[in-house]
Write an enzyme that holds these catalytic residues in place. Sequence first.
Site, PDB file in Angstrom:
ATOM      1  N   CYS A 183      -3.530  -2.805  14.180  1.00  0.00           N
ATOM      2  CA  CYS A 183      -2.896  -2.122  13.065  1.00  0.00           C
ATOM      3  C   CYS A 183      -3.480  -0.715  12.969  1.00  0.00           C
ATOM      4  O   CYS A 183      -4.699  -0.546  12.940  1.00  0.00           O
ATOM      5  CB  CYS A 183      -3.154  -2.891  11.769  1.00  0.00           C
ATOM      6  SG  CYS A 183      -2.360  -2.162  10.331  1.00  0.00           S
TER       7      CYS A 183
ATOM      8  N   HIS B 245       0.842  -1.195   0.000  1.00  0.00           N
ATOM      9  CA  HIS B 245       0.000   0.000   0.000  1.00  0.00           C
ATOM     10  C   HIS B 245       0.876   1.243   0.000  1.00  0.00           C
ATOM     11  O   HIS B 245       1.996   1.211   0.494  1.00  0.00           O
ATOM     12  CB  HIS B 245      -0.875   0.089   1.261  1.00  0.00           C
ATOM     13  CG  HIS B 245      -1.544  -1.183   1.634  1.00  0.00           C
ATOM     14  ND1 HIS B 245      -2.673  -1.639   1.006  1.00  0.00           N
ATOM     15  CD2 HIS B 245      -1.249  -2.096   2.584  1.00  0.00           C
ATOM     16  CE1 HIS B 245      -3.043  -2.780   1.565  1.00  0.00           C
ATOM     17  NE2 HIS B 245      -2.195  -3.079   2.526  1.00  0.00           N
TER      18      HIS B 245
ATOM     19  N   HIS C 134       4.248  -6.815   2.383  1.00  0.00           N
ATOM     20  CA  HIS C 134       4.165  -7.398   3.722  1.00  0.00           C
ATOM     21  C   HIS C 134       3.080  -8.467   3.790  1.00  0.00           C
ATOM     22  O   HIS C 134       2.091  -8.415   3.067  1.00  0.00           O
ATOM     23  CB  HIS C 134       3.910  -6.317   4.779  1.00  0.00           C
ATOM     24  CG  HIS C 134       2.677  -5.515   4.512  1.00  0.00           C
ATOM     25  ND1 HIS C 134       2.640  -4.500   3.582  1.00  0.00           N
ATOM     26  CD2 HIS C 134       1.439  -5.573   5.051  1.00  0.00           C
ATOM     27  CE1 HIS C 134       1.430  -3.967   3.559  1.00  0.00           C
ATOM     28  NE2 HIS C 134       0.679  -4.610   4.447  1.00  0.00           N
TER      29      HIS C 134
ATOM     30  N   HIS D 222       2.047   1.690   8.040  1.00  0.00           N
ATOM     31  CA  HIS D 222       1.278   0.988   9.071  1.00  0.00           C
ATOM     32  C   HIS D 222       2.069   0.999  10.373  1.00  0.00           C
ATOM     33  O   HIS D 222       3.289   0.880  10.350  1.00  0.00           O
ATOM     34  CB  HIS D 222       1.110  -0.503   8.744  1.00  0.00           C
ATOM     35  CG  HIS D 222       0.418  -0.846   7.487  1.00  0.00           C
ATOM     36  ND1 HIS D 222       0.808  -0.412   6.248  1.00  0.00           N
ATOM     37  CD2 HIS D 222      -0.654  -1.641   7.278  1.00  0.00           C
ATOM     38  CE1 HIS D 222       0.008  -0.920   5.329  1.00  0.00           C
ATOM     39  NE2 HIS D 222      -0.885  -1.670   5.928  1.00  0.00           N
TER      40      HIS D 222
END
Length: 124
Positions: free
Chosen positions: A118, A66, A104, A70
């Site tokens: 998260c 993305h 990931h 995070h």
Amino acid sequence: MIQRFTSIASGEMRWENVMVRAYGPENSTALNATRQILIGNDEDSSHFHMRYFAVQPGGYTSLDQHAHDHGVYVLHGQARLRLGEEEHEVSAGDVIYISGNEVHQFVASGEDTFGFLCVVPAKR
């Protein structure tokens, strides 16, 4: 707003009145993973969202990449984390930073459910 913790079911943590959803983006390769959105659009959070993910033994999250970063805090269990081209063992208490555009994936590696919080930027 306060999300009240209620119980642990099948090794997964649960919060009152927070829907448990199968995890996996469309066309996902995730297996045996769920999520609860603890802070999100329903709470009018305009800067960040917090989610709880649970991955059953042998399960995994989708292989993702993305633009946003995070912050991850491991609550329980163990997993192998693919982070870019490297793999790491992670367990309860570990804190992980995943930078934007980094590949990931978490693969539950122990006998117990792997669970983590998260935090990501809010999407509107």
